[in-house]
Design an enzyme around this catalytic site. Structure first.
Site, short mmCIF file in Angstrom:
data_model
loop_
_atom_site.label_atom_id
_atom_site.label_comp_id
_atom_site.label_asym_id
_atom_site.label_seq_id
_atom_site.Cartn_x
_atom_site.Cartn_y
_atom_site.Cartn_z
N SER A 137 0.94 -1.21 0.19
CA SER A 137 0.07 0.19 0.08
C SER A 137 0.98 1.38 0.17
O SER A 137 1.89 1.16 0.55
CB SER A 137 -0.78 -0.07 1.11
OG SER A 137 -1.56 1.19 1.53
N TYR A 150 -1.04 0.14 10.69
CA TYR A 150 -1.17 -0.51 9.23
C TYR A 150 0.02 0.27 8.37
O TYR A 150 0.41 -0.54 7.73
CB TYR A 150 -2.41 0.29 8.89
CG TYR A 150 -2.91 -0.23 7.39
CD1 TYR A 150 -2.99 -1.54 6.99
CD2 TYR A 150 -2.87 0.67 6.40
CE1 TYR A 150 -3.40 -1.74 5.91
CE2 TYR A 150 -3.11 0.52 5.09
CZ TYR A 150 -3.11 -1.05 4.80
OH TYR A 150 -3.52 -1.10 3.72
N LYS A 154 2.79 -2.04 6.32
CA LYS A 154 2.90 -1.92 4.77
C LYS A 154 4.53 -1.35 4.67
O LYS A 154 5.08 -2.13 3.62
CB LYS A 154 2.03 -1.15 4.48
CG LYS A 154 0.68 -1.64 4.20
CD LYS A 154 0.29 -3.17 3.64
CE LYS A 154 -0.88 -3.56 3.58
NZ LYS A 154 -0.98 -4.88 3.00
N ILE A 183 -8.31 2.31 -3.59
CA ILE A 183 -9.06 0.95 -4.39
C ILE A 183 -10.29 0.97 -3.69
O ILE A 183 -10.70 1.01 -2.67
CB ILE A 183 -8.43 -0.34 -4.41
CG1 ILE A 183 -6.86 -0.14 -4.29
CG2 ILE A 183 -8.85 -1.35 -5.01
CD1 ILE A 183 -6.34 0.16 -5.68
#
Length: 232
Positions: A137, A150, A154, A183
């Site tokens: 990401s 998060y 990544k 996305i």
């Protein structure tokens, strides 16, 4: 004939959202797909919709025994293993207030599981000079206000991908990361109340196309990277 004809792929988190799109695309391109997910309902639904060449294994990817069972089942069911797509992801994150428990859970799911599964699958992938595709990401490249665990996971996955690529090159195993931006997926649907137009509007300053991407567009890239067409 698809670009993945006769190959066998494991897709973690392959029963929903972006993962389901990847599963369907790889199957469309001729691969026999092994869907690893926790949700039995979603897993069986995707597997049943694809029919022959699709197999669902209920899997907790944070459990090493479950990962070994997953790999063994894939080889037993289809006779080989060529591709692993590390797509399953935890979004657990409370920014600066993230608890130790959430930190460890997020890192365990997003990093450790990808590393362990790759190593378990390595002897089988080596036989066919296959590939590993990690789903990254842009969050791993840039800081986000109010998000710590998060994005850090990544960023770590990006480095893990490079480490795997270096160590697995002697086995002729390619390891790549597909780095995602905005996305249209389950998280975006939840954040926008299933308002695609709003999601597109929010993404305008960050995307020259003026919209979020579709999961199928991600799947197209994954299929290419996993194929022999991306041999270099």
């Amino acid at each position: 004939m698809g670009v993945l004809e006769n190959k066998v792929a494991i897709i973690t988190g392959g029963a929903a959202s972006i993962g389901a799109a990847i599963t369907r695309k790889l199957h469309q391109e001729g691969a026999r797909v092994v869907i690893a997910a926790r949700s039995k309902d979603k897993g069986h639904a995707v597997s049943d919709s694809l029919g022959d060449g699709a197999f669902f294994i209920p899997t907790d990817i944070t459990n090493d025994d479950a990962l070994r069972t997953l790999v063994d089942a894939a080889v037993e069911q289809f006779g080989r293993l060529d591709i692993v797509v590390n797509n399953a992801c935890s979004y657990g994150d409370d920014g600066p207030e993230t608890s130790r428990e959430t930190w460890l859970s997020t890192l365990n799911t997003n990093i450790v599981s990808a590393a362990v599964l790759g190593e378990i699958a390595r002897p089988h992938i080596k036989k066919h000079k296959g590939s590993i595709v990690n789903i990254g990401s842009v969050s791993g490249n840039f800081p986000h206000i109010g998000r710590w665990a998060y994005p850090v996971s990544k960023a770590a996955l990006k480095h893990l991908t490079k480490a795997q690529a270096v160590d697995y090159a002697s086995d002729k195993i390619r390891v790549n990361m597909v780095t995602l931006g905005h996305i249209w997926s389950d998280p975006f649907e939840g954040l926008t109340g299933d308002n695609r137009a709003h999601a597109d509007e929010v993404s305008v300053p960050y995307n020259l196309t003026g919209r979020v991407a579709d999961a199928e567009e991600v799947a197209n890239v994954v299929a290419f990277v996993a194929s022999d067409a991306a041999s270099y």
